[in-house]
Design an enzyme around this catalytic site. Structure first.
Site, short mmCIF file in Angstrom:
data_model
loop_
_atom_site.label_atom_id
_atom_site.label_comp_id
_atom_site.label_asym_id
_atom_site.label_seq_id
_atom_site.Cartn_x
_atom_site.Cartn_y
_atom_site.Cartn_z
N LYS A 192 80.79 10.89 3.99
CA LYS A 192 82.00 10.11 3.69
C LYS A 192 81.59 8.64 3.82
CE LYS A 192 86.42 9.80 2.76
NZ LYS A 192 87.04 10.26 1.50
N ASP A 248 81.38 22.61 9.20
CA ASP A 248 82.27 23.66 9.70
C ASP A 248 83.30 23.99 8.63
OD1 ASP A 248 83.54 25.37 11.61
OD2 ASP A 248 85.07 23.81 11.86
C1 IPM Z 1 81.99 28.10 13.59
C2 IPM Z 1 83.21 28.11 14.48
C3 IPM Z 1 82.91 27.27 15.71
C4 IPM Z 1 82.62 25.84 15.25
C5 IPM Z 1 84.01 27.30 16.79
C6 IPM Z 1 84.40 28.70 17.19
C7 IPM Z 1 83.60 26.49 18.00
O1 IPM Z 1 84.31 27.63 13.76
O2 IPM Z 1 80.93 28.58 14.05
O3 IPM Z 1 82.07 27.65 12.46
O4 IPM Z 1 83.55 25.06 15.04
O5 IPM Z 1 81.44 25.52 15.11
MG MG Z 2 83.93 27.30 11.69
#
Ligand code: IPM
Ligand code: MG
Length: 357
Positions: A192, A248
Site C-alpha cells: 500500500k 492473512d
Molecule cells: C492464519 C490465522 C491466524 C493469523 C490467526 C489464527 C492468528 O488467521 O493463520 O491465517 O492471523 O495469522
Molecule cells: Mg488467516
C-alpha cells in the site's frame, strides 16, 4: 535416521483432522520403510485449559527438537472472553515467532474435480487457478511495538504498529523470488505504497532484491486492487508476496475462490530449524467433534511437510495423487459436497486417502 514430527492438535476440529493426517503419515512411512516418531504437545485453548497459557515452554522445546511440526487449529468461543494476552491465537503467533518462521507459503490451487465448488464464474477459472501466496509471518502489525489500548485524555485509544526493517523485507522477498524461479517466474509484490511509509520501504527493498533475479518478471500492486484482481482475473497471478496482515487477508480470499478453505495447506519456514505445517482454515468450533470436518487441507499440509522439511518429494507427490484419486472417485466432505457426490465424514476421508497410498 527416524524423523521426528511434533504434532499440535490444538482446538475445535484440530484433533480430528490431525488424527487423519497422522494416519496418512503413518501409511507413507510404512510404504517408504521409514517410520516417523511422533510427539504430541499442547497449544491454544487446549494448553490454556491444562497449563494456564496458550504456549507452554514444553511445547516450544518439543517443536525445536523435531524435524517438522504439524498443527491443527487453535481458538474457539470458549476462550473469546479471556485476557487477550493469553488468547489461543497467541499460542500460534508465539510458536511462529519462537521458531523464526518468517515465510508462509500458501498455495491456492483449484483441483479440477472441484471446479463446480469454485465461487467464480466458470469462464473466469476455465484455465485453472493456481496461485502461491508468500506471506511474511513474523513482522508487521502482528508483532510491531508499540501496541495497546489505553486511555488518552479520557478517550479509549487502540493502536498497533506496522513495522518492517529492510532485512525482514529482503529475506521474504528472496523466498518469493526463489519460489517464482521454480514456477512461472512471475512475481507480484502487494503493498500500500501510495499511503503507508512501511510499504514504501517494502517496495524499495523488493526492487533491490529483484536485481539478483533478472529472469523474474516483477510487478507491484496495491493491496486493494490485488483483492479485486484476485476475483476478477486470478489467472494473471502466479506468485504473490506481501506483508503479514495483507497476506492473512489475501490468502483467505485466494483460498476461498478455489472452492473451499477446507482444501488448503500451508508451510511456514524459517532459516534452518523445523518448519511448521498447518491447514489455512481455523478450528471450526461449530462442527467440532461431529466427524464433519474436511481433513484434506491437513493431509495436503503433510505433503508440503514431506517436500519442504523431510526431503521426501516422491512421498509428497504420492499423498497429493492419493487426494486427487479420492476426489476422482466422487468422494466429498460436506464443505465441498455437490449433487451426486459420495459424502464422507472426516474419518472416512482420511481412510480413503490412506488406502490409496
Ligand atoms: C492464519 C490465522 C491466524 C493469523 C490467526 C489464527 C492468528 O488467521 O493463520 O491465517 O492471523 O495469522
Ligand atoms: Mg488467516
Amino acid at each position: 535416521m527416524r524423523k521426528t514430527i511434533c504434532i499440535l492438535p490444538g482446538d475445535g476440529i484440530g484433533p480430528e483432522i490431525m488424527a487423519q493426517a497422522r494416519k496418512v503419515l503413518e501409511r507413507v512411512g510404512a510404504r517408504q520403510g521409514c517410520g516417523f516418531s511422533c510427539t504430541e504437545a499442547l497449544i491454544g485453548g487446549a494448553a490454556i485449559d491444562t497449563t494456564g497459557g496458550p504456549l507452554p515452554e514444553a511445547t516450544v522445546a518439543a517443536c525445536r527438537a523435531a524435524d517438522a511440526v504439524l498443527l491443527g487449529a487453535v481458538g474457539g468461543p470458549r476462550w473469546d472472553t479471556i485476557d487477550p494476552a493469553i488468547r489461543p491465537e497467541r499460542g500460534l503467533l508465539g510458536i511462529r515467532k519462537a521458531l523464526g518462521l518468517f515465510a508462509n507459503l500458501r498455495p491456492a490451487r483449484l483441483f479440477p474435480q472441484l471446479r463446480r465448488a469454485c465461487f467464480l464464474r466458470p469462464d473466469i477459472v476455465a484455465g485453472g487457478l493456481d496461485v502461491m501466496v508468500v506471506r511474511e509471518l513474523t513482522g508487521g502489525a502482528y508483532f510491531g511495538e508499540p501496541r495497546g489500548v489505553e486511555l488518552r485524555d479520557g478517550v479509549r485509544v487502540g493502536y498497533n504498529t506496522m513495522i518492517y526493517d529492510e532485512h525482514e523485507v529482503a529475506r521474504i522477498a528472496r523466498v518469493a523470488f526463489e519460489t517464482a524461479m521454480r514456477r512461472s517466474r512471475r512475481l507480484c509484490s502487494v503493498d500500500k505504497a501510495n499511503v503507508l511509509d512501511v510499504s514504501r520501504l517494502w517496495r524499495e527493498v523488493v526492487v533491490e532484491v529483484a536485481r539478483d533475479y533478472p529472469e523474474v518478471e516483477l510487478a507491484h500492486m496495491y493491496v486493494d486492487n490485488a483483492a479485486m484482481q484476485l476475483v476478477r482475473d486470478p489467472a494473471q497471478f502466479d506468485v504473490l508476496v506481501t506483508e503479514n496482515l495483507f497476506g492473512d487477508i489475501l490468502s483467505d480470499e485466494a483460498g476461498c475462490i478455489t472452492g473451499s478453505i477446507g482444501m488448503l495447506p500451508s508451510a511456514s519456514l524459517g532459516e534452518g530449524g523445523p518448519g511448521l505445517y498447518e491447514p489455512i482454515h481455523g478450528s471450526a468450533p461449530d462442527i467440532a467433534g461431529q466427524d464433519k470436518a474436511n481433513p484434506l487441507a491437513t493431509i495436503l499440509s503433510v505433503a508440503m511437510m514431506l517436500r519442504h522439511s523431510l526431503d521426501m518429494p516422491g512421498a509428497a507427490d504420492a499423498v497429493e495423487a492419493a487426494v486427487s484419486a479420492v476426489l476422482d472417485e466422487g468422494w466429498r466432505t460436506g464443505d465441498i459436497r455437490e449433487e451426486g457426490c459420495r459424502l464422507a465424514g472426516c474419518e472416512k476421508m482420511g481412510d480413503l486417502v490412506a488406502e490409496k497410498l
